[in-house]
Design a protein around this motif. Structure first.
Motif, mmCIF file in Angstrom:
data_model
loop_
_atom_site.group_PDB
_atom_site.id
_atom_site.type_symbol
_atom_site.label_atom_id
_atom_site.label_comp_id
_atom_site.label_asym_id
_atom_site.label_seq_id
_atom_site.Cartn_x
_atom_site.Cartn_y
_atom_site.Cartn_z
ATOM 1 N N LYS A 18 -13.972 -19.765 6.975
ATOM 2 C CA LYS A 18 -14.211 -19.238 5.631
ATOM 3 C C LYS A 18 -14.892 -17.889 5.754
ATOM 4 O O LYS A 18 -15.810 -17.729 6.550
ATOM 5 N N LYS A 19 -14.427 -16.944 4.946
ATOM 6 C CA LYS A 19 -15.012 -15.596 4.943
ATOM 7 C C LYS A 19 -15.214 -15.141 3.509
ATOM 8 O O LYS A 19 -14.303 -15.217 2.679
ATOM 9 N N LYS A 20 -16.424 -14.659 3.227
ATOM 10 C CA LYS A 20 -16.729 -14.096 1.916
ATOM 11 C C LYS A 20 -16.406 -12.613 1.928
ATOM 12 O O LYS A 20 -16.851 -11.878 2.812
ATOM 13 N N VAL A 21 -15.625 -12.201 0.924
ATOM 14 C CA VAL A 21 -15.233 -10.801 0.773
ATOM 15 C C VAL A 21 -15.678 -10.337 -0.604
ATOM 16 O O VAL A 21 -15.406 -11.010 -1.600
ATOM 17 N N VAL A 22 -16.373 -9.211 -0.671
ATOM 18 C CA VAL A 22 -16.788 -8.684 -1.969
ATOM 19 C C VAL A 22 -15.981 -7.434 -2.311
ATOM 20 O O VAL A 22 -15.687 -6.617 -1.444
ATOM 21 N N MET A 23 -15.627 -7.341 -3.596
ATOM 22 C CA MET A 23 -14.907 -6.193 -4.142
ATOM 23 C C MET A 23 -15.935 -5.335 -4.868
ATOM 24 O O MET A 23 -16.554 -5.793 -5.825
ATOM 25 N N LEU A 24 -16.117 -4.109 -4.399
ATOM 26 C CA LEU A 24 -17.116 -3.221 -4.969
ATOM 27 C C LEU A 24 -16.478 -1.916 -5.416
ATOM 28 O O LEU A 24 -15.501 -1.457 -4.824
ATOM 29 N N GLY A 25 -17.058 -1.323 -6.438
ATOM 30 C CA GLY A 25 -16.588 -0.025 -6.911
ATOM 31 C C GLY A 25 -17.077 0.235 -8.310
ATOM 32 O O GLY A 25 -17.716 -0.615 -8.935
ATOM 33 N N SER A 26 -16.761 1.408 -8.794
ATOM 34 C CA SER A 26 -17.103 1.789 -10.162
ATOM 35 C C SER A 26 -16.296 0.929 -11.142
ATOM 36 O O SER A 26 -15.402 0.184 -10.740
ATOM 37 N N PHE A 27 -16.608 1.045 -12.426
ATOM 38 C CA PHE A 27 -15.831 0.329 -13.439
ATOM 39 C C PHE A 27 -14.402 0.876 -13.452
ATOM 40 O O PHE A 27 -14.178 2.063 -13.185
ATOM 41 N N ALA A 28 -13.444 0.005 -13.734
ATOM 42 C CA ALA A 28 -12.032 0.379 -13.950
ATOM 43 C C ALA A 28 -11.340 1.059 -12.763
ATOM 44 O O ALA A 28 -10.409 1.826 -12.954
ATOM 45 N N VAL A 29 -11.794 0.767 -11.537
ATOM 46 C CA VAL A 29 -11.094 1.321 -10.369
ATOM 47 C C VAL A 29 -9.928 0.433 -9.945
ATOM 48 O O VAL A 29 -9.079 0.851 -9.170
ATOM 49 N N GLY A 30 -9.917 -0.820 -10.441
ATOM 50 C CA GLY A 30 -8.811 -1.724 -10.117
ATOM 51 C C GLY A 30 -9.183 -2.894 -9.236
ATOM 52 O O GLY A 30 -8.306 -3.533 -8.652
ATOM 53 N N LYS A 31 -10.466 -3.222 -9.146
ATOM 54 C CA LYS A 31 -10.894 -4.335 -8.279
ATOM 55 C C LYS A 31 -10.241 -5.650 -8.711
ATOM 56 O O LYS A 31 -9.654 -6.360 -7.889
ATOM 57 N N THR A 32 -10.348 -5.978 -9.995
ATOM 58 C CA THR A 32 -9.778 -7.227 -10.505
ATOM 59 C C THR A 32 -8.264 -7.226 -10.352
ATOM 60 O O THR A 32 -7.671 -8.240 -9.964
ATOM 61 N N SER A 33 -7.628 -6.099 -10.631
ATOM 62 C CA SER A 33 -6.168 -6.007 -10.514
ATOM 63 C C SER A 33 -5.719 -6.206 -9.071
ATOM 64 O O SER A 33 -4.695 -6.849 -8.818
ATOM 65 N N LEU A 34 -6.472 -5.667 -8.116
ATOM 66 C CA LEU A 34 -6.128 -5.867 -6.707
ATOM 67 C C LEU A 34 -6.230 -7.340 -6.320
ATOM 68 O O LEU A 34 -5.344 -7.874 -5.646
ATOM 69 N N VAL A 35 -7.302 -8.000 -6.762
ATOM 70 C CA VAL A 35 -7.467 -9.423 -6.457
ATOM 71 C C VAL A 35 -6.345 -10.234 -7.102
ATOM 72 O O VAL A 35 -5.739 -11.094 -6.452
ATOM 73 N N GLN A 36 -6.043 -9.961 -8.362
ATOM 74 C CA GLN A 36 -4.999 -10.714 -9.056
ATOM 75 C C GLN A 36 -3.625 -10.490 -8.409
ATOM 76 O O GLN A 36 -2.824 -11.410 -8.319
ATOM 77 N N GLN A 37 -3.368 -9.280 -7.974
ATOM 78 C CA GLN A 37 -2.102 -8.991 -7.296
ATOM 79 C C GLN A 37 -2.028 -9.758 -5.977
ATOM 80 O O GLN A 37 -1.006 -10.359 -5.655
ATOM 81 N N PHE A 38 -3.124 -9.793 -5.225
ATOM 82 C CA PHE A 38 -3.141 -10.480 -3.935
ATOM 83 C C PHE A 38 -3.064 -11.994 -4.092
ATOM 84 O O PHE A 38 -2.297 -12.658 -3.403
ATOM 85 N N VAL A 39 -3.853 -12.556 -5.015
ATOM 86 C CA VAL A 39 -3.947 -14.010 -5.156
ATOM 87 C C VAL A 39 -2.773 -14.590 -5.948
ATOM 88 O O VAL A 39 -2.198 -15.608 -5.567
ATOM 89 N N ASN A 40 -2.408 -13.935 -7.069
ATOM 90 C CA ASN A 40 -1.425 -14.506 -7.991
ATOM 91 C C ASN A 40 -0.140 -13.697 -8.145
ATOM 92 O O ASN A 40 0.725 -14.068 -8.932
ATOM 93 N N SER A 41 -0.034 -12.585 -7.435
ATOM 94 C CA SER A 41 1.139 -11.694 -7.537
ATOM 95 C C SER A 41 1.410 -11.254 -8.971
ATOM 96 O O SER A 41 2.556 -11.198 -9.405
ATOM 97 N N ILE A 42 0.337 -10.936 -9.701
ATOM 98 C CA ILE A 42 0.508 -10.454 -11.073
ATOM 99 C C ILE A 42 -0.300 -9.181 -11.289
ATOM 100 O O ILE A 42 -1.309 -8.939 -10.624
ATOM 101 N N PHE A 43 0.179 -8.362 -12.238
ATOM 102 C CA PHE A 43 -0.527 -7.167 -12.659
ATOM 103 C C PHE A 43 -0.457 -7.103 -14.173
ATOM 104 O O PHE A 43 0.587 -7.334 -14.768
ATOM 105 N N SER A 44 -1.582 -6.809 -14.790
ATOM 106 C CA SER A 44 -1.633 -6.670 -16.235
ATOM 107 C C SER A 44 -2.097 -5.266 -16.588
ATOM 108 O O SER A 44 -3.052 -4.759 -15.986
ATOM 109 N N GLU A 45 -1.434 -4.643 -17.558
ATOM 110 C CA GLU A 45 -1.839 -3.318 -18.036
ATOM 111 C C GLU A 45 -3.117 -3.405 -18.862
ATOM 112 O O GLU A 45 -3.785 -2.407 -19.085
ATOM 113 N N LYS A 46 -3.446 -4.624 -19.334
ATOM 114 C CA LYS A 46 -4.591 -4.807 -20.214
ATOM 115 C C LYS A 46 -5.873 -4.771 -19.392
ATOM 116 O O LYS A 46 -6.041 -5.539 -18.449
#
Length: 164
Positions: A3-31
């Motif tokens: 098990k490895k803990k990975v943290v996503m860091l960055g300014s607001f709206a850089v795409g951290k959540t979108s990158l995780v969602q693309q990797f985990v669920n293969s989805i991207f939302s414009e919202k």
């Protein structure tokens, strides 16, 4: 299984959540959806026959009003510091976050992602900025959560670095 803990860091709206969602669920939302606090996902990856469970901590954007709490970083084996290629200010935030990581979890692997490569003609981050980061020893991967460019490569690369 490792098990490895990975943290996503960055300014607001850089795409951290979108990158995780693309990797985990293969989805991207414009919202755009602001992350409040931390959202945790996980994904199992197989690297050269080794099963690795990645615990992905998607942490709220760092800005003038809300700073990343060092407690969120504790126990992290790896960190993605995400920069929005279209916003030079996100590079300054990234540099602050790198300092926080180095002082909180000095043994964590740091990989820099310059996101929004699908908008490269609008980038404010230039080759000088990228070369400066590289000269400081950072590995950089250009990504686009929207087009899924470089996303799997980024997570695979970080996983390899954490295991080595």
């Amino acid at each position: 299984m490792i098990k490895k803990k990975v943290v996503m860091l960055g300014s607001f709206a850089v795409g951290k959540t979108s990158l995780v969602q693309q990797f985990v669920n293969s989805i991207f939302s414009e919202k755009y959806q602001t992350t409040i606090g931390v959202k945790i996902d996980q994904k199992n990856v197989n690297l050269n026959g080794q099963e690795v469970n990645l615990l992905l901590w998607d942490i709220h954007g760092n800005d003038d009003y809300q700073k990343v709490k060092p407690a969120y970083l504790m126990g992290a084996s790896g960190c993605f510091v995400v920069i929005d290629g279209t916003r030079k200010a996100s590079l300054n935030v990234a540099n602050e976050l790198i300092e926080t990581v180095n002082s909180t979890v000095p043994n964590a692997v740091v990989l820099i992602l310059i996101n929004k490569s699908d908008l490269k003609d609008e980038w404010e981050i230039d080759t000088f900025d990228i070369d400066n980061l590289k000269s400081r020893g950072f590995q950089i991967i250009e990504t686009s959560a929207k087009t899924n460019t470089g996303v799997d490569d980024a997570f695979t690369t970080l996983t390899k670095l954490m295991l080595s």
